[in-house]
Design a protein around this motif. Structure first.
Motif, mmCIF file in Angstrom:
data_model
loop_
_atom_site.group_PDB
_atom_site.id
_atom_site.type_symbol
_atom_site.label_atom_id
_atom_site.label_comp_id
_atom_site.label_asym_id
_atom_site.label_seq_id
_atom_site.Cartn_x
_atom_site.Cartn_y
_atom_site.Cartn_z
ATOM 1 N N LEU A 2 0.842 -1.179 0.000
ATOM 2 C CA LEU A 2 0.000 0.000 0.000
ATOM 3 C C LEU A 2 0.880 1.233 0.000
ATOM 4 N N LEU A 3 0.409 2.259 0.687
ATOM 5 C CA LEU A 3 1.110 3.527 0.660
ATOM 6 C C LEU A 3 2.133 3.582 1.776
ATOM 7 N N MET A 4 3.381 3.903 1.452
ATOM 8 C CA MET A 4 4.421 3.984 2.456
ATOM 9 C C MET A 4 4.693 5.434 2.812
ATOM 10 N N GLY A 5 5.526 5.635 3.816
ATOM 11 C CA GLY A 5 5.911 6.971 4.207
ATOM 12 C C GLY A 5 7.072 7.455 3.370
ATOM 13 N N ALA A 6 7.009 8.704 2.922
ATOM 14 C CA ALA A 6 8.169 9.299 2.273
ATOM 15 C C ALA A 6 7.901 10.737 1.944
ATOM 16 N N SER A 7 8.876 11.572 2.184
ATOM 17 C CA SER A 7 8.718 12.988 1.932
ATOM 18 C C SER A 7 8.617 13.225 0.443
ATOM 19 N N PRO A 8 7.542 13.858 -0.032
ATOM 20 C CA PRO A 8 7.341 14.009 -1.463
ATOM 21 C C PRO A 8 8.372 14.940 -2.071
ATOM 22 N N THR A 9 8.890 14.542 -3.228
ATOM 23 C CA THR A 9 9.732 15.418 -4.018
ATOM 24 C C THR A 9 9.018 15.578 -5.356
ATOM 25 N N PRO A 10 7.899 16.320 -5.344
ATOM 26 C CA PRO A 10 7.017 16.340 -6.503
ATOM 27 C C PRO A 10 7.674 16.930 -7.725
ATOM 28 N N CYS A 83 -1.071 14.698 10.346
ATOM 29 C CA CYS A 83 -1.272 15.471 9.124
ATOM 30 C C CYS A 83 -0.585 16.808 9.298
ATOM 31 N N SER A 84 0.207 17.204 8.295
ATOM 32 C CA SER A 84 0.899 18.492 8.319
ATOM 33 C C SER A 84 0.899 19.064 6.909
ATOM 34 N N ALA A 85 1.561 20.185 6.735
ATOM 35 C CA ALA A 85 1.630 20.811 5.415
ATOM 36 C C ALA A 85 2.364 19.924 4.413
ATOM 37 N N GLU A 86 3.224 18.994 4.907
ATOM 38 C CA GLU A 86 3.949 18.099 4.010
ATOM 39 C C GLU A 86 3.104 16.923 3.555
ATOM 40 N N GLY A 87 2.096 16.541 4.355
ATOM 41 C CA GLY A 87 1.255 15.413 4.006
ATOM 42 C C GLY A 87 0.945 14.557 5.217
ATOM 43 N N MET A 88 0.548 13.292 4.970
ATOM 44 C CA MET A 88 0.193 12.351 6.024
ATOM 45 C C MET A 88 1.381 11.462 6.354
ATOM 46 N N SER A 89 1.702 11.356 7.663
ATOM 47 C CA SER A 89 2.776 10.486 8.139
ATOM 48 C C SER A 89 2.194 9.453 9.086
ATOM 49 N N LEU A 90 2.764 8.233 9.052
ATOM 50 C CA LEU A 90 2.297 7.141 9.901
ATOM 51 C C LEU A 90 3.461 6.574 10.707
ATOM 52 N N GLY A 91 3.192 6.246 11.975
ATOM 53 C CA GLY A 91 4.237 5.840 12.893
ATOM 54 C C GLY A 91 4.968 4.574 12.517
ATOM 55 N N GLU A 113 11.470 7.640 5.639
ATOM 56 C CA GLU A 113 11.586 8.999 5.137
ATOM 57 C C GLU A 113 10.264 9.458 4.549
ATOM 58 N N GLY A 114 9.773 10.563 5.050
ATOM 59 C CA GLY A 114 8.669 11.246 4.413
ATOM 60 C C GLY A 114 7.281 10.873 4.862
ATOM 61 N N VAL A 115 6.352 10.954 3.952
ATOM 62 C CA VAL A 115 4.930 10.872 4.254
ATOM 63 C C VAL A 115 4.265 9.726 3.524
ATOM 64 N N ALA A 116 3.147 9.269 4.060
ATOM 65 C CA ALA A 116 2.368 8.214 3.408
ATOM 66 C C ALA A 116 1.634 8.755 2.186
ATOM 67 N N VAL A 117 1.103 9.953 2.309
ATOM 68 C CA VAL A 117 0.412 10.629 1.211
ATOM 69 C C VAL A 117 0.872 12.083 1.214
ATOM 70 N N PRO A 118 1.369 12.612 0.097
ATOM 71 C CA PRO A 118 1.840 14.001 0.078
ATOM 72 C C PRO A 118 0.696 14.990 0.178
ATOM 73 N N ALA A 119 1.038 16.245 0.318
ATOM 74 C CA ALA A 119 0.041 17.306 0.395
ATOM 75 C C ALA A 119 -0.799 17.317 -0.877
ATOM 76 N N PRO A 120 -2.069 17.710 -0.776
ATOM 77 C CA PRO A 120 -2.950 17.667 -1.945
ATOM 78 C C PRO A 120 -2.449 18.478 -3.133
ATOM 79 N N ALA A 121 -1.664 19.528 -2.872
ATOM 80 C CA ALA A 121 -1.134 20.329 -3.980
ATOM 81 C C ALA A 121 -0.220 19.514 -4.884
ATOM 82 N N SER A 122 0.370 18.423 -4.346
ATOM 83 C CA SER A 122 1.259 17.570 -5.133
ATOM 84 C C SER A 122 0.520 16.439 -5.826
ATOM 85 N N LEU A 123 -0.712 16.184 -5.407
ATOM 86 C CA LEU A 123 -1.478 15.073 -5.961
ATOM 87 C C LEU A 123 -2.290 15.543 -7.165
#
Length: 257
Positions: A2-10, A83-91, A113-123
């Motif tokens: 499924l969706l993993m964590g990672a900081s988006p580099t859109p 949830c933050s400005a970078e996106g969704m992160s999971l422990g 590294e990063g987020v499970a889902v990036p911020a909506p602006a990147s999607l």
């Protein structure tokens, strides 16, 4: 996977027009809503049921924080979600870690590294991001004992938003983003070769994952969306009609002077 964590580099394709567009709010993330009491039930594979729910949601200076609970058959796992400005992160490094925990595996996140889902602006169509997750896994203890070897694995994921389309599942028809993921799993040791797997996931605003497929046809299909029922309406607030004045015949005659 499924969706993993990672900081988006859109690497988002530029717009063809110059019209200013207001970016959607980062929290709650519409494609992974951290909503109190939201419960999503899926068909996993051909017969198993997978349930994902959120609870304990509270505001933070950065956005929102809560718990993500996943249930698979008779097991369950839980992880912190933010949830933050970078996106969704999971422990637990993403839904993968939570699912592995629900399967009975002991999961130790070495790095994420990063987020499970990036911020909506990147999607947006053409948007891409990369994720990385390293874990140590131990199988559940058996009744007969036996060895429980520790397995060190790293997952690298590259995701691409291919576009937007209508997708129909058991829970209904949704307008969703179609995201292609290429996940490479490799042993965490020098020179280890990886094995890649491709998945496609559909994300609908206000719900999140509605469908996921793998190359062999297995995956997830959303069966039901449940939200807490609103508090029962209070007694009618309709204003009561004013009492009618007594009829003239009922009035006492004025006193004689």
């Amino acid at each position: 996977m499924l969706l993993m964590g990672a900081s988006p580099t859109p690497e988002v394709a530029p717009r063809s027009d110059t019209q200013a567009v207001e970016a959607p709010a980062a929290c709650p993330n519409p494609y992974f809503p951290l909503e109190e009491g939201l419960t999503l039930t899926y068909r996993a594979g051909t017969s198993s049921t997978f349930v994902m729910s959120t609870h304990g949601v509270t505001p933070t200076p950065e956005g929102l924080r809560g718990k993500l609970l996943v249930k698979l058959k008779d097991r369950q796992g839980e992880t912190e979600a933010t949830c933050s400005a970078e996106g969704m992160s999971l422990g637990l490094g993403g839904l993968e870690g939570a699912l592995l925990s629900a399967s009975g595996m002991e999961v130790q996140v070495v790095s994420s590294e990063g987020v499970a889902v990036p911020a909506p602006a990147s999607l947006v169509p053409g948007g891409t991001w990369k994720n990385s997750l390293s874990v140590k896994l131990r199988p559940p203890a058996s009744k007969t004992g036996g060895l429980r070897p520790t397995i060190s694995t790293t997952f690298d994921k590259a995701a691409t938003v291919e576009g937007e389309e209508d997708v129909t599942v058991a829970a209904g028809t949704f307008k969703a983003l179609k995201v292609r993921n290429v996940v490479t799993a490799r042993a965490t040791r020098p020179g280890a070769e990886g094995r890649s797997m491709e998945t496609t996931v559909w994300l609908a605003p206000g719900v999140g994952i509605v469908k996921l497929t793998t190359a062999d046809g297995t995956g997830l299909e959303l069966l039901q969306v449940e939200r807490p029922r609103p508090a029962q309406a209070k007694a009618s607030t309709k204003a009561k009609r004013p009492l009618k004045k007594a009829a003239a015949a009922d009035k006492k005659p004025p006193a004689e002077p």
